[in-house]
Write a protein that holds these residues in place. Structure first.
Motif, PDB file in Angstrom:
ATOM      1  N   ILE A  43       0.713  -1.041   0.383  1.00  0.00           N
ATOM      2  CA  ILE A  43      -0.026  -0.286   0.005  1.00  0.00           C
ATOM      3  C   ILE A  43       1.110   1.136   0.207  1.00  0.00           C
ATOM      4  CG2 ILE A  43      -0.307  -0.104   2.158  1.00  0.00           C
ATOM      5  CD1 ILE A  43      -3.446   1.129   0.120  1.00  0.00           C
ATOM      6  N   ALA A  44       2.389   1.183   0.843  1.00  0.00           N
ATOM      7  CA  ALA A  44       2.196   2.152   0.620  1.00  0.00           C
ATOM      8  C   ALA A  44       3.212   2.867  -0.744  1.00  0.00           C
ATOM      9  CB  ALA A  44       4.124   2.442   1.388  1.00  0.00           C
ATOM     10  N   GLU A  73       8.533  -5.397  -8.069  1.00  0.00           N
ATOM     11  CA  GLU A  73       7.169  -6.156  -7.037  1.00  0.00           C
ATOM     12  C   GLU A  73       7.742  -7.630  -6.825  1.00  0.00           C
ATOM     13  OE1 GLU A  73       5.541  -5.862  -3.989  1.00  0.00           O
ATOM     14  OE2 GLU A  73       6.126  -8.173  -4.384  1.00  0.00           O
ATOM     15  N   ALA A  74       8.552  -7.825  -5.779  1.00  0.00           N
ATOM     16  CA  ALA A  74       8.917  -9.392  -5.720  1.00  0.00           C
ATOM     17  C   ALA A  74       7.834  -9.640  -6.478  1.00  0.00           C
ATOM     18  CB  ALA A  74       9.755  -9.384  -4.816  1.00  0.00           C
ATOM     19  N   ARG A  75       6.949  -9.954  -5.567  1.00  0.00           N
ATOM     20  CA  ARG A  75       5.492 -11.277  -5.436  1.00  0.00           C
ATOM     21  C   ARG A  75       4.764 -10.972  -6.783  1.00  0.00           C
ATOM     22  NH1 ARG A  75       4.291 -11.961   0.874  1.00  0.00           N
ATOM     23  NH2 ARG A  75       4.986 -10.136   1.800  1.00  0.00           N
ATOM     24  N   GLY A 101       1.554  -6.685  -1.650  1.00  0.00           N
ATOM     25  CA  GLY A 101       2.070  -7.500   0.061  1.00  0.00           C
ATOM     26  C   GLY A 101       1.552  -7.378   1.289  1.00  0.00           C
ATOM     27  N   ARG A 102       1.325  -7.283   2.272  1.00  0.00           N
ATOM     28  CA  ARG A 102       0.369  -7.256   3.680  1.00  0.00           C
ATOM     29  C   ARG A 102      -0.841  -7.150   3.309  1.00  0.00           C
ATOM     30  NH1 ARG A 102       4.459  -5.010   7.915  1.00  0.00           N
ATOM     31  NH2 ARG A 102       5.583  -3.860   5.589  1.00  0.00           N
ATOM     32  N   ALA A 124      -4.224  -7.896   6.395  1.00  0.00           N
ATOM     33  CA  ALA A 124      -4.564  -6.970   7.070  1.00  0.00           C
ATOM     34  C   ALA A 124      -6.121  -6.856   6.533  1.00  0.00           C
ATOM     35  CB  ALA A 124      -4.327  -5.177   6.810  1.00  0.00           C
ATOM     36  N   SER A 125      -6.634  -6.926   7.864  1.00  0.00           N
ATOM     37  CA  SER A 125      -8.875  -7.231   7.686  1.00  0.00           C
ATOM     38  C   SER A 125      -9.758  -5.459   8.448  1.00  0.00           C
ATOM     39  CB  SER A 125      -9.433  -7.733   8.612  1.00  0.00           C
ATOM     40  OG  SER A 125      -8.978  -9.417   8.405  1.00  0.00           O
ATOM     41  N   TRP A 126      -8.895  -5.257   8.993  1.00  0.00           N
ATOM     42  CA  TRP A 126     -10.081  -3.976   9.528  1.00  0.00           C
ATOM     43  C   TRP A 126      -8.893  -2.314   8.645  1.00  0.00           C
ATOM     44  CZ3 TRP A 126      -8.713  -8.096  12.447  1.00  0.00           C
ATOM     45  CH2 TRP A 126     -10.096  -8.520  13.322  1.00  0.00           C
ATOM     46  N   HIS A 129      -9.014   0.921  10.701  1.00  0.00           N
ATOM     47  CA  HIS A 129      -8.441   0.730  11.921  1.00  0.00           C
ATOM     48  C   HIS A 129      -8.904   2.362  12.510  1.00  0.00           C
ATOM     49  CE1 HIS A 129      -7.476  -2.946  13.699  1.00  0.00           C
ATOM     50  NE2 HIS A 129      -6.271  -2.802  13.168  1.00  0.00           N
ATOM     51  N   VAL A 155      14.136  -6.699  -5.659  1.00  0.00           N
ATOM     52  CA  VAL A 155      15.707  -6.277  -5.821  1.00  0.00           C
ATOM     53  C   VAL A 155      16.156  -7.105  -5.165  1.00  0.00           C
ATOM     54  CG1 VAL A 155      16.390  -3.484  -5.166  1.00  0.00           C
ATOM     55  CG2 VAL A 155      13.903  -4.515  -6.286  1.00  0.00           C
ATOM     56  N   GLY A 209       5.914   2.912   4.113  1.00  0.00           N
ATOM     57  CA  GLY A 209       6.482   2.189   4.614  1.00  0.00           C
ATOM     58  C   GLY A 209       5.409   1.926   6.399  1.00  0.00           C
ATOM     59  N   GLU A 210       5.046   1.207   6.732  1.00  0.00           N
ATOM     60  CA  GLU A 210       4.200   1.163   8.039  1.00  0.00           C
ATOM     61  C   GLU A 210       4.695   1.435   8.879  1.00  0.00           C
ATOM     62  OE1 GLU A 210       4.298  -1.008  11.098  1.00  0.00           O
ATOM     63  OE2 GLU A 210       5.810  -2.984   9.704  1.00  0.00           O
ATOM     64  N   THR A 262      -0.029  -0.196  10.521  1.00  0.00           N
ATOM     65  CA  THR A 262      -1.317   0.085   9.617  1.00  0.00           C
ATOM     66  C   THR A 262      -1.073   0.481   8.128  1.00  0.00           C
ATOM     67  OG1 THR A 262      -1.297   2.121  10.180  1.00  0.00           O
ATOM     68  CG2 THR A 262      -2.577   0.806  11.731  1.00  0.00           C
ATOM     69  N   VAL A 263      -2.183  -0.008   7.933  1.00  0.00           N
ATOM     70  CA  VAL A 263      -2.339   0.050   6.621  1.00  0.00           C
ATOM     71  C   VAL A 263      -2.960   1.468   6.089  1.00  0.00           C
ATOM     72  CG1 VAL A 263      -4.247  -0.021   4.706  1.00  0.00           C
ATOM     73  CG2 VAL A 263      -4.253  -2.003   6.343  1.00  0.00           C
TER      74      VAL A 263
HETATM   75  C1  LIG Z   1      -1.591 -10.687   9.602  1.00  0.00           C
HETATM   76  C2  LIG Z   1      -2.100  -9.385   9.670  1.00  0.00           C
HETATM   77  C3  LIG Z   1      -3.038  -8.359  10.244  1.00  0.00           C
HETATM   78  C4  LIG Z   1      -2.973  -7.204  10.452  1.00  0.00           C
HETATM   79  N1  LIG Z   1      -4.345  -7.026  10.318  1.00  0.00           N
HETATM   80  C5  LIG Z   1      -4.052  -5.174   9.942  1.00  0.00           C
HETATM   81  C6  LIG Z   1      -5.470  -4.413   9.869  1.00  0.00           C
HETATM   82  O1  LIG Z   1      -6.635  -5.065  10.535  1.00  0.00           O
HETATM   83  N2  LIG Z   1      -5.494  -2.756  10.348  1.00  0.00           N
HETATM   84  C7  LIG Z   1      -4.497  -2.040   9.554  1.00  0.00           C
HETATM   85  O2  LIG Z   1      -4.964  -1.162   9.624  1.00  0.00           O
HETATM   86  N3  LIG Z   1      -3.278  -2.868   9.934  1.00  0.00           N
HETATM   87  C8  LIG Z   1      -2.762  -4.193   9.839  1.00  0.00           C
HETATM   88  N4  LIG Z   1      -2.162  -4.775   9.609  1.00  0.00           N
HETATM   89  C9  LIG Z   1      -0.474  -4.156   9.113  1.00  0.00           C
HETATM   90  C10 LIG Z   1      -0.893  -4.054   7.150  1.00  0.00           C
HETATM   91  O3  LIG Z   1      -1.304  -4.328   6.795  1.00  0.00           O
HETATM   92  C11 LIG Z   1       0.310  -3.394   7.888  1.00  0.00           C
HETATM   93  O4  LIG Z   1       0.723  -2.232   8.016  1.00  0.00           O
HETATM   94  C12 LIG Z   1       0.378  -2.833   5.785  1.00  0.00           C
HETATM   95  O5  LIG Z   1      -0.011  -3.239   4.582  1.00  0.00           O
HETATM   96  C13 LIG Z   1       1.920  -2.817   5.386  1.00  0.00           C
HETATM   97  O6  LIG Z   1       2.337  -2.490   3.833  1.00  0.00           O
HETATM   98  P1  LIG Z   1       3.361  -1.684   2.980  1.00  0.00           P
HETATM   99  O7  LIG Z   1       3.677  -1.320   1.697  1.00  0.00           O
HETATM  100  O8  LIG Z   1       4.266  -0.499   4.431  1.00  0.00           O
HETATM  101  O9  LIG Z   1       4.755  -2.724   2.986  1.00  0.00           O
HETATM  102  P2  LIG Z   1       4.298  -4.201   2.257  1.00  0.00           P
HETATM  103  O10 LIG Z   1       2.634  -4.540   2.270  1.00  0.00           O
HETATM  104  O11 LIG Z   1       4.534  -5.295   2.500  1.00  0.00           O
HETATM  105  O12 LIG Z   1       4.836  -3.767   1.293  1.00  0.00           O
HETATM  106  C14 LIG Z   1       6.273  -4.028   1.092  1.00  0.00           C
HETATM  107  C15 LIG Z   1       6.066  -4.984  -0.788  1.00  0.00           C
HETATM  108  O13 LIG Z   1       7.340  -4.999  -1.138  1.00  0.00           O
HETATM  109  C16 LIG Z   1       7.797  -6.265  -1.442  1.00  0.00           C
HETATM  110  N5  LIG Z   1       9.206  -6.651  -1.605  1.00  0.00           N
HETATM  111  C17 LIG Z   1       9.503  -6.980  -0.563  1.00  0.00           C
HETATM  112  N6  LIG Z   1      11.000  -7.494  -0.307  1.00  0.00           N
HETATM  113  C18 LIG Z   1      11.428  -7.136  -1.987  1.00  0.00           C
HETATM  114  C19 LIG Z   1      12.537  -7.178  -2.828  1.00  0.00           C
HETATM  115  N7  LIG Z   1      13.395  -7.256  -2.209  1.00  0.00           N
HETATM  116  N8  LIG Z   1      12.313  -6.829  -4.032  1.00  0.00           N
HETATM  117  C20 LIG Z   1      10.973  -6.058  -4.278  1.00  0.00           C
HETATM  118  N9  LIG Z   1      10.072  -6.142  -3.628  1.00  0.00           N
HETATM  119  C21 LIG Z   1       9.732  -6.834  -2.558  1.00  0.00           C
HETATM  120  C22 LIG Z   1       6.798  -6.821  -1.098  1.00  0.00           C
HETATM  121  O14 LIG Z   1       6.777  -7.688  -1.532  1.00  0.00           O
HETATM  122  C23 LIG Z   1       6.110  -6.177  -0.340  1.00  0.00           C
HETATM  123  O15 LIG Z   1       4.637  -6.385  -1.560  1.00  0.00           O
HETATM  124  C24 LIG Z   1      -2.369  -6.273   9.560  1.00  0.00           C
HETATM  125  C25 LIG Z   1      -0.584  -6.685   8.878  1.00  0.00           C
HETATM  126  C26 LIG Z   1      -0.335  -8.128   8.380  1.00  0.00           C
HETATM  127  C27 LIG Z   1       0.696  -9.132   8.691  1.00  0.00           C
END
Ligand SMILES: Cc1cc2nc3c(=O)[nH]c(=O)nc-3n(C[C@H](O)[C@H](O)[C@H](O)COP(=O)(O)OP(=O)(O)OC[C@H]3O[C@@H](n4cnc5c(N)ncnc54)[C@H](O)[C@@H]3O)c2cc1C
Length: 427
Positions: free
Chosen positions: A18-19, A38-40, A45-46, A61-63, A65, A214, A402-403, A412-413
């Protein structure tokens, strides 16, 4: 959008969570050419909605908040993603022997926690040195002489507010800083059709290259060069959104290495875990209307917190959380061991003749090579300043989102989303 074969752009965004999506969207809207790596084999992501059991279920994530003023609420409206409020009040609690807790007992537990926490919170201001949240609880409890039963109830409640919210146990959280995060007001809602409606909505029209792991990020005055599993990319600037767990593992090499202030923050902050186990049954054998099912079993943190998905999905699905140490320990078990642990607990609560599940989903976020954990927390002797250090740009070339680059709303999201918008603004 850049030419799909091009390997250069004004900006590279590393990670399509999401970031990264927020940063890429913001830059694209401002007229920048952007390539997201993106690696996946998926975006989000999360945020990860899985439909393999025949209905959308969120493994990350589900909620939302706190819906009031929350940017994710706005995105949900923009993308027509339906949300449903959840109400933690509609709950049932079971004792270790499977009997329902007598009326008023849960409220007594809450009151006990709040009474003890009042003293712990005073210690946040009065101690000269930081310590773990657990150490503070231990000090207060020692001066009280709680009964064995009260201590168990207190520990259960502490587990709920630490491991199951922060993904880390009280002994891994800083007394001073553990709850420094801010909140949006309003209720909590989930997405019955999946959180990926938000990431998919943001991803539309962006140049996202999937399966690009990466490996090396080289940066300097003349820009940034990124080496991935598939090839090389160059740009004037880059947004780095790798999860804290990935930065900790150093599975991506930065050349030159990241400054000491940032590296220190990466090492000091903690990456905890929250895992989910979804079980789909042929029929409902629990109270259809109840939302949360708590189990105060003999082993603290094991199968203690369940959510009934029937009201949100119309399907007989239960989900259990394991967080902190118990979340990591779950990952060492086989799927069969996990399912039998779940069924043992459900039989204790609902009787021996309940059906076997027809489908199961188990997360192992701690072992996920592109996350290495669920989200960040502040351990003893780290601080909120470490989130700022993580967010700090490097040489006006690398920008961080990122979070774990959000001091106000980590884990959080919405925090991750806002950090992406912030990083794009800095650029
Ligand atoms: C089980 C669980 C429940 C949660 N519940 C909630 C909730 O209910 N409400 C809420 O607000 N938040 C919740 N969260 C937290 C929320 O999901 C995260 O804070 C948020 O999605 C993080 O986003 P991000 O973009 O920072 O990281 P990510 O979503 O992890 O994005 C980072 C991206 O970088 C990619 N990446 C990693 N390494 C590499 C590489 N070497 N090369 C290329 N790409 C790479 C990853 O694949 C990923 O797509 C939860 C998280 C989890 C795991």
């Amino acid at each position: 959008m850049a030419d799909p074969l091009s390997t250069s752009a004004d900006a590279l965004v590393l990670g399509a969570g999401i970031a990264g999506l927020a940063a890429a969207r913001t830059l694209t809207d401002k007229g920048w050419s952007v390539i997201v790596l993106e690696a996946r084999d998926r975006v989000g992501g999360r945020l990860w909605t899985d439909s393999s059991l025949g209905l959308p279920l969120d493994l990350g994530a589900s909620w939302i908040h706190g819906v009031d003023g929350n940017p994710i609420t706005k995105l949900a409206e923009e993308f027509g993603a339906r949300t449903v409020p959840t109400d933690g009040e509609n709950a049932v609690e079971f004792a270790a022997d499977g009997s329902e807790l007598p009326d008023g007992e849960w409220e007594e537990m809450e009151a006990l926690f709040e009474e003890i926490y009042e003293e712990v919170a005073e210690m946040q201001d009065s101690t000269d040195d930081d310590m773990s949240l657990q150490a503070a609880f231990d000090q207060v409890v020692a001066s009280r002489g709680l009964s064995e039963a009260d201590l168990r109830r207190l520990n259960y409640y502490v587990h709920l507010v630490t491991a199951l919210e922060y993904g880390a146990d009280a002994r891994d959280l800083s007394l001073w800083w553990w709850d420094q995060d801010e909140e949006f007001g309003g209720g909590e809602v989930i997405f019955p059709a999946g959180y990926n409606q938000i990431s998919d909505g943001l991803a539309k029209g962006l140049d996202i290259r999937l399966g690009e792991i990466v490996k090396v990020v080289r940066y300097g005055n003349d820009g940034v060069a990124v080496e991935t599993s598939q090839g090389d990319y160059v740009a004037d600037k880059a947004v780095v959104t790798f999860p804290l767990g990935v930065l900790k593992q150093a599975s991506v090499r930065f050349d030159p290495p990241l400054p000491g202030s940032k590296q220190g923050a990466i090492e000091r902050l903690g990456m905890g875990v929250l895992n989910k186990v979804y079980l789909k049954f042929p029929e409902v054998f629990w109270d259809e209307d109840v939302e949360t099912i708590s189990y105060l079993g003999e082993r603290l943190g094991e199968w203690c917190d369940w959510l009934n998905f029937l009201p949100f999905t119309g399907e007989p699905v239960l989900m259990a959380f394991h967080g902190g140490e118990k979340g990591f320990a779950l990952e060492d078990l086989s799927d069969d061991e996990i399912i039998s642990g779940a069924m043992r607990t459900l039989r204790a609560m609902f009787g021996g003749d309940i059906p076997e599940p027809v489908g199961v989903l188990i997360t192992r976020w701690g072992r996920d090579p592109f996350s290495f954990g669920a989200y960040s927390h502040i351990p003893p002797f780290a601080s909120g300043d470490d989130y700022d250090a993580l967010a700090e740009p490097v040489e006006d070339v690398l920008f961080f989102a990122g979070e774990a680059a959000s001091r106000e709303y980590p884990s959080t999201v919405h925090g991750a989303y806002l950090s992406g918008v912030r990083a794009a603004g800095e650029m």
